[in-house]
Design an enzyme around this catalytic site. Structure first.
Site, mmCIF file in Angstrom:
data_model
loop_
_atom_site.group_PDB
_atom_site.id
_atom_site.type_symbol
_atom_site.label_atom_id
_atom_site.label_comp_id
_atom_site.label_asym_id
_atom_site.label_seq_id
_atom_site.Cartn_x
_atom_site.Cartn_y
_atom_site.Cartn_z
ATOM 1 C CG HIS A 101 1.432 -1.533 2.141
ATOM 2 N ND1 HIS A 101 0.424 -0.909 2.829
ATOM 3 C CD2 HIS A 101 0.969 -1.714 0.884
ATOM 4 C CE1 HIS A 101 -0.616 -0.732 2.031
ATOM 5 N NE2 HIS A 101 -0.323 -1.227 0.841
ATOM 6 C CG ASP A 104 2.401 0.269 5.508
ATOM 7 O OD1 ASP A 104 2.583 1.145 4.664
ATOM 8 O OD2 ASP A 104 1.485 -0.585 5.461
#
Ligand code: XUL
Ligand code: CO
Length: 438
Positions: A101, A104
């Protein structure tokens, strides 16, 4: 440069008799099974969020894991460390792909512009590591569920500004995935669903979700991103009712809104079981409709009703999954992404190796068993016989659209009764399957 997994070297294949916990017993990347190397069949991927961000916090307690890459002086230094830890891990494990993501890999800033520039800076680090190792994203995605702004949803938020924010975030995440040579991009519904119908205009929210996906398709063309788009079904959690409930709900949604040609599904094992389906059912449904794209390989817990995201260790599940994947012709852009986290009590960096080695080995066994079953026609012959009445005569005429209810009625009136049924031989087939599982 700091070695985050000091003491662990490149994981080797040592064969089924090995007792070395840091060796593969079944996964042998270059071994050819059913005409392809195991690495090509599996396209294994690690999940950045679980492996390098999730410290094991749960609603009752703080993180427990030792994650030396998080011990940096500030958020951007931490992000650079995470990237290096991820690539060191993938290299040592021998995995060619990762999934991420946006949030992340790089921290959210005070403004969207700052978040974007953080992402650009870390994307350069990722690109450098990719060039050094050859490891690439299997898919990227945007985190449209963690920040409080998404409390009412993202594309389905009642707040039009939040729809806009989500669109801007997806556009950026897609650009970065494209720049990094990702093979795909995932839309998981996150908070696209609702808790109370009393405050929810369901029809309007689903129209908005479809609008959002159409805009994404348009933007994909604009930036020349060639990766595959996937929807990842999940029935509940975080919201009570998620719009992407299961493969069938997603397929109906894609059909209604004219999106089928642009999307495939990313089927997650634990999401399937949360929806009351077997993992294999979801894979087979997607395959039967030509939309099986990729897999989030993990495992739930039959005694727990939430998304436990454990590493897959069940050989039966792996066999059923690999049968479905091989039947569908294997992965093209997709792969097996371990959307799984180590147990909260598995706190050392080496536990990440144990978790992935076990999961890769169980899928390697699943692949070999599924390939052997297919090669022997052990199930296919029975399946073909079971449907033989459709190959000629009446069955063939129905399939070809040559007869209507009037003809069917006359045929049965003349015949008097249907031909007797034959046994489905469920237990015999289960026994055959068990003969292969050794
Ligand atoms: C959540 C989940 C996500 C998606 C990507 O249950 O599976 O991590 O895979 O957003
Ligand atoms: Co997932």
């Amino acid at each position: 440069m700091t070695e985050f997994f000091a003491g662990v070297g490149k994981i080797q294949y040592e064969g089924p008799d090995s007792k070395n916990p840091l060796a593969f017993k079944h996964y042998n990347a270059e071994e050819v099974v059913a005409g392809e190397t195991m690495a090509r069949h599996m396209r294994f991927s690690i999940a950045y969020w679980h492996s390098f961000c999730n410290g094991g916090a749960d609603p009752f307690g703080l993180p427990t894991r030792h994650m030396p890459w998080l011990d940096a002086p500030d958020a951007m230094a931490t992000a650079r460390n995470k990237a290096r830890a991820c690539f060191e891990f993938c290299e040592k494990l021998g995995v060619d792909f990762y999934c991420f993501h946006d949030r992340d890999v790089a921290p959210e800033g005070e403004t969207l512009a700052e978040s974007n520039s953080n992402l650009d800076e870390i994307a350069k680090v990722l690109k450098g590591e990719q060039e050094r190792t050859g490891i690439r994203p299997l898919w990227g995605t945007a985190c449209l569920f963690a920040h409080p702004r998404f409390m009412h949803g993202a594309a389905t938020s009642c707040n039009a500004d939040v729809f806009d924010y989500a669109a801007a975030q997806v556009a950026k995440a897609m650009e970065v995935t494209c720049e990094l040579g990702g093979s795909g991009y995932v839309f998981w519904g996150g908070r696209e669903g609702y808790k109370s119908i009393l405050n929810t205009d369901m029809g309007r929210e689903m129209d908005h979700l479809a609008k959002f996906l159409h805009l994404a398709v348009e933007y994909k063309k604009q930036i020349g991103f060639k990766g595959q788009f996937y929807i990842e079904p999940k029935p509940k959690e975080p919201t009570k009712h998620q719009y992407d409930f299961d493969a069938a709900a997603c397929y109906a949604f894609l059909q209604k809104y004219g999106l089928v040609e642009h999307f495939k599904l990313n089927i997650e094992a634990n999401h399937a079981t949360l929806a009351g389906h077997e993992f294999a059912h979801e894979l087979q449904f997607a395959a039967a409709n030509g939309i099986l794209g990729s897999v989030d390989a993990n495992r739930g817990d039959t005694l727990l009703g939430w998304d436990t995201d454990q590493f897959p260790t069940n050989l039966y599940d792996a066999v059923f999954a690999m049968l479905a994947i091989l039947d569908a012709g294997g992965f093209t852009t997709g792969g097996l992404n371990f959307d799984a986290h180590v147990a909260r009590e598995s706190i050392e960096p080496v536990d990440l190796f144990h978790a992935h080695i076990g999961a890769m080995d169980v899928f390697a066994r699943g692949l070999k068993i599924a390939a052997a079953i297919r090669e022997d026609g052990a199930l296919a012959d029975h399946l073909a016989r079971r449907y033989a009445s459709w190959n000629s005569g009446l069955g063939a005429d129905i399939e070809a659209g040559k007869v209507g209810f009037a003809e069917l009625g006359k045929y049965m009136l003349d015949k008097g009764n249907a031909a007797p049924n034959e046994s489905g031989r469920v237990e015999m087939l289960e026994n055959i399957l068990n003969d292969y599982i050794r």
